[in-house]
Enzyme design. Structure first.
Site, PDB file in Angstrom:
ATOM      1  N   GLY A 101      35.513  33.890  44.247  1.00 37.49           N
ATOM      2  CA  GLY A 101      34.207  34.348  43.806  1.00 37.49           C
ATOM      3  C   GLY A 101      34.063  35.815  44.149  1.00 37.49           C
ATOM      4  O   GLY A 101      35.047  36.553  44.167  1.00 37.49           O
TER       5      GLY A 101
ATOM      6  N   TYR B 110      43.993  52.625  41.747  1.00 35.86           N
ATOM      7  CA  TYR B 110      43.673  52.190  43.103  1.00 35.86           C
ATOM      8  C   TYR B 110      43.892  53.368  44.051  1.00 35.86           C
ATOM      9  O   TYR B 110      45.026  53.738  44.369  1.00 35.86           O
ATOM     10  CB  TYR B 110      44.554  51.023  43.543  1.00 35.86           C
ATOM     11  CG  TYR B 110      44.299  49.707  42.836  1.00 35.86           C
ATOM     12  CD1 TYR B 110      43.194  49.505  42.019  1.00 35.86           C
ATOM     13  CD2 TYR B 110      45.182  48.638  42.998  1.00 35.86           C
ATOM     14  CE1 TYR B 110      42.966  48.303  41.382  1.00 35.86           C
ATOM     15  CE2 TYR B 110      44.963  47.419  42.365  1.00 35.86           C
ATOM     16  CZ  TYR B 110      43.853  47.266  41.562  1.00 35.86           C
ATOM     17  OH  TYR B 110      43.635  46.063  40.939  1.00 35.86           O
TER      18      TYR B 110
ATOM     19  N   PRO C  14      39.585  35.323  43.272  1.00 34.22           N
ATOM     20  CA  PRO C  14      39.898  33.900  43.407  1.00 34.22           C
ATOM     21  C   PRO C  14      38.945  33.146  44.332  1.00 34.22           C
ATOM     22  O   PRO C  14      38.979  31.912  44.357  1.00 34.22           O
ATOM     23  CB  PRO C  14      41.316  33.906  43.980  1.00 34.22           C
ATOM     24  CG  PRO C  14      41.383  35.175  44.772  1.00 34.22           C
ATOM     25  CD  PRO C  14      40.586  36.166  43.954  1.00 34.22           C
TER      26      PRO C  14
END
Length: 314
Positions: free
Chosen positions: A229, A71, A227
């Site tokens: 979509g 990240y 969570p």
């Protein structure tokens, strides 16, 4: 879903009420609403704002944070290192299985070989400034479009678990999790001791229901990514479902909050890690943990059709 008991401690180490109530991961009591740190990379130009966002999360009862060395090529881990104090009691969960590749089509490349998994754990330890990471997820490349393993990156899960177990035995990681794993892969991994599973899962994409049941039975934390979509072509969005919109309107909440709350109601072992770079969205996500549904509303949400959807790397 089957029911399961969860710890009753109502406060975090800092004295804040637990966001979403209490859950467990790797034997640790944590708030059921945590924080996914991937979007902190959006604050790369304002490190102070990124640190402040994490401090605000702690104030709001978050003590479970999901991250990865890839990240922001270490940026996010560095912010976590600067933001959290030992007395905060934050459980940091990282992942391995990919490495940063800033010049690639995706900013990632597969890193599935055992020696690469070990090197990735060492990289995470350095960037987090830690001697031990409480939980490290092995990010398989079994599901989702995103990265796909080819050639020498096609590694048997048993070989990967052998190095993860060795790292646990050495004290460099506290527990092993799995991400983007198949049901067969999870079953094969159970003897190694699995603390959590992270797969793409939401109200509108529930392909892994059988895996979720197995996690409940085995007392494995279920930590869904995407969570709500996704914002990618062909990926259904929870907030656009009529039943979700109707529930939000009746409750005076947002559709996103309803989608997050449904996950907490659906299974007792669910821990959420919604991500954001915005303090207002952070507060809204955490407030979703307090939403209650009456029987009719929950039944309407449960009846929403599940559609298979591919997910990019989470």
């Amino acid at each position: 879903m089957p029911t399961s008991s969860t710890p009753s401690s109502p406060f975090t180490a800092t004295g804040a009420p637990r966001a979403g109530g209490a859950g467990t991961i790797a034997g640790r009591t944590v708030s059921r609403v945590g924080y996914g740190a991937m979007q902190l990379e959006r604050l790369h130009a304002d490190r102070g704002a990124a640190v402040a966002l994490l401090r605000r999360a702690v104030e709001l009862g978050v003590d479970h944070v999901d991250t990865a060395q890839f990240y922001g090529d270490g940026f996010v881990n560095g912010v976590i290192r600067d933001a959290f104090r030992p007395e905060d009691g934050v459980v940091v969960v990282s992942k391995v299985g990919a490495d940063p590749d800033p010049g690639g089509a995706l900013p990632l490349r597969p890193a599935q070989r055992p020696e690469e998994l070990r090197a990735s754990v060492e990289d995470n330890l350095r960037s987090l400034g830690a001697d031990r990471i409480p939980v490290v997820n092995l990010r398989r490349l079994d599901t989702g479009p995103g990265l796909r393993a080819e050639g020498d990156q096609l590694v048997d899960i048993d070989d990967q678990l052998a190095v993860m177990t060795a790292l646990r035995d050495e004290g460099k990681i506290g527990a092993i999790g799995l991400s983007s794993v198949t049901l067969d892969g999870l079953r094969r991994a159970l003897p190694a001791g699995i603390a959590c599973v992270q797969n793409a899962y939401s109200l509108v994409s529930r392909d892994d229901e059988e895996m979720l049941r197995l996690c409940v039975e085995e007392r494995i934390a279920w930590v869904p990514f995407f969570p709500l979509g996704g914002a990618f072509p062909g990926v259904p969005k929870v907030a656009e479902e009529p039943a979700v919109v109707a529930a939000a309107r009746s409750l005076g909440r947002t559709p996103a909050q309803v989608g997050l709350a449904w996950l907490l109601h659906h299974a007792p072992n669910t821990l959420l890690i919604p991500g954001t770079a915005d303090a207002g969205h952070l507060e809204a996500n955490i407030a979703a943990g307090a939403i209650e549904f009456d029987d009719d509303t929950l039944a309407a949400l449960d009846a929403v059709e599940s559609r298979s959807a591919d997910a990019t790397l989470g």
